[in-house]
Design an enzyme around this catalytic site. Structure first.
Site, PDB file in Angstrom:
ATOM      1  N   GLY A   5       0.810  -1.201   0.000  1.00 53.70           N
ATOM      2  CA  GLY A   5       0.000   0.000   0.000  1.00 53.70           C
ATOM      3  C   GLY A   5       0.846   1.255   0.000  1.00 53.70           C
ATOM      4  CB  SER A   6       1.375   4.097  -1.447  1.00 50.15           C
ATOM      5  OG  SER A   6       0.321   4.264  -2.350  1.00 50.15           O
ATOM      6  N   GLY A   7       0.413   5.684   1.098  1.00 53.34           N
ATOM      7  CA  GLY A   7      -0.402   6.736   1.684  1.00 53.34           C
ATOM      8  C   GLY A   7       0.162   8.084   1.344  1.00 53.34           C
ATOM      9  CG  PHE A   9       2.945  11.982   5.255  1.00 49.46           C
ATOM     10  CD1 PHE A   9       3.325  13.167   4.655  1.00 49.46           C
ATOM     11  CD2 PHE A   9       1.927  12.015   6.184  1.00 49.46           C
ATOM     12  CE1 PHE A   9       2.711  14.358   4.970  1.00 49.46           C
ATOM     13  CE2 PHE A   9       1.307  13.207   6.512  1.00 49.46           C
ATOM     14  CZ  PHE A   9       1.704  14.379   5.907  1.00 49.46           C
ATOM     15  N   GLY A  10       4.023   8.090   2.571  1.00 50.13           N
ATOM     16  CA  GLY A  10       4.976   7.020   2.324  1.00 50.13           C
ATOM     17  C   GLY A  10       4.377   5.778   1.716  1.00 50.13           C
ATOM     18  CB  THR A  11       5.835   3.169  -0.063  1.00 50.44           C
ATOM     19  OG1 THR A  11       5.906   4.330  -0.906  1.00 50.44           O
ATOM     20  CG2 THR A  11       5.372   2.004  -0.896  1.00 50.44           C
ATOM     21  CB  VAL A  12       2.596   0.233   3.680  1.00 46.57           C
ATOM     22  CG1 VAL A  12       2.534  -0.856   4.728  1.00 46.57           C
ATOM     23  CG2 VAL A  12       2.222   1.584   4.288  1.00 46.57           C
ATOM     24  CE  LYS A  27       3.020   5.757   7.557  1.00 43.85           C
ATOM     25  NZ  LYS A  27       2.074   6.227   8.589  1.00 43.85           N
ATOM     26  CG  ASP A 132      -6.227  10.300   8.437  1.00 46.25           C
ATOM     27  OD1 ASP A 132      -7.328  10.574   7.901  1.00 46.25           O
ATOM     28  OD2 ASP A 132      -5.255   9.886   7.791  1.00 46.25           O
TER      29      ASP A 132
END
Length: 187
Positions: A5-7, A9-12, A27, A132
């Site tokens: 996944g990604s959000g 502020f970053g990538t998981v 993360k 959030d």
């Protein structure tokens, strides 16, 4: 490691840790993104002194420089094999039969989230506001027990006056995910 996944502020990623090859979630924050460093610090501040069965467990964090001379800030969490609540509530067409929550499972997940929020708001030494909370930030373990994750926008409150600490007031504006409105918030 595998991208999961990604959000904002970053990538998981999913990875393996140690000789036992325990599955973990890593993360990696994109430090070129404005606010990523503040997100990293907020997550570390919140998760370093709290522990609850319905909060994601942070295993370790790192603040270093990568091979290119850039800031490198990964966070390592326990892996949640059932992903997040969002993929269960809104499965892709091919997964609708595989990801179907019963009423009891949904109630248990709601109780898990409520229990974590009660802990964060009233039982922590310093109250914590998540800022959030949404289905994609609620992770599910192998027994579908809910764990709140992603404390990058969290705020610590002073118990005496219920206001955010001054260091956390440096950014202004609306917090949370743009475009996300929880069920029942729109009339």
């Amino acid at each position: 490691m595998n991208l999961i996944g990604s959000g904002n502020f970053g990538t998981v990623y999913k990875g393996k840790l140690g000789l036992d090859e325990v599955s973990v979630t890593v993360k990696v924050l994109n430090m070129k993104k404005k606010g990523a460093s503040r997100s990293f610090i907020a997550e570390c501040q919140v998760l370093r002194n709290i522990q609850h069965r319905n909060l994601v467990d942070i295993l370790t964090a790192c603040s270093s420089i990568d091979f290119g001379g850039q800031d490198f800030k990964p966070l390592v969490y326990e892996f949640m094999p059932n992903g997040n609540l969002d993929i269960w509530l809104h499965p892709e067409d091919g997964l609708k039969q595989l990801r179907n929550l019963s009423l009891i499972q949904r109630v248990n997940i709601a109780i898990d989230v409520a229990s974590a929020l009660l802990y964060l708001h009233h039982e922590c030494h310093i109250p914590i506001i998540h800022c959030d909370l949404k289905p994609s930030n609620i992770l599910l373990n192998d027994e579908l027990t809910a764990h709140i994750s992603d404390f990058g926008l969290a705020r610590l409150l002073s118990k005496s006056n219920k206001h955010a600490f001054p260091s956390q007031l440096s950014s202004t504006g609306i917090k949370g995910t743009i475009g996300y409105a929880g069920p029942g918030t729109i009339s």
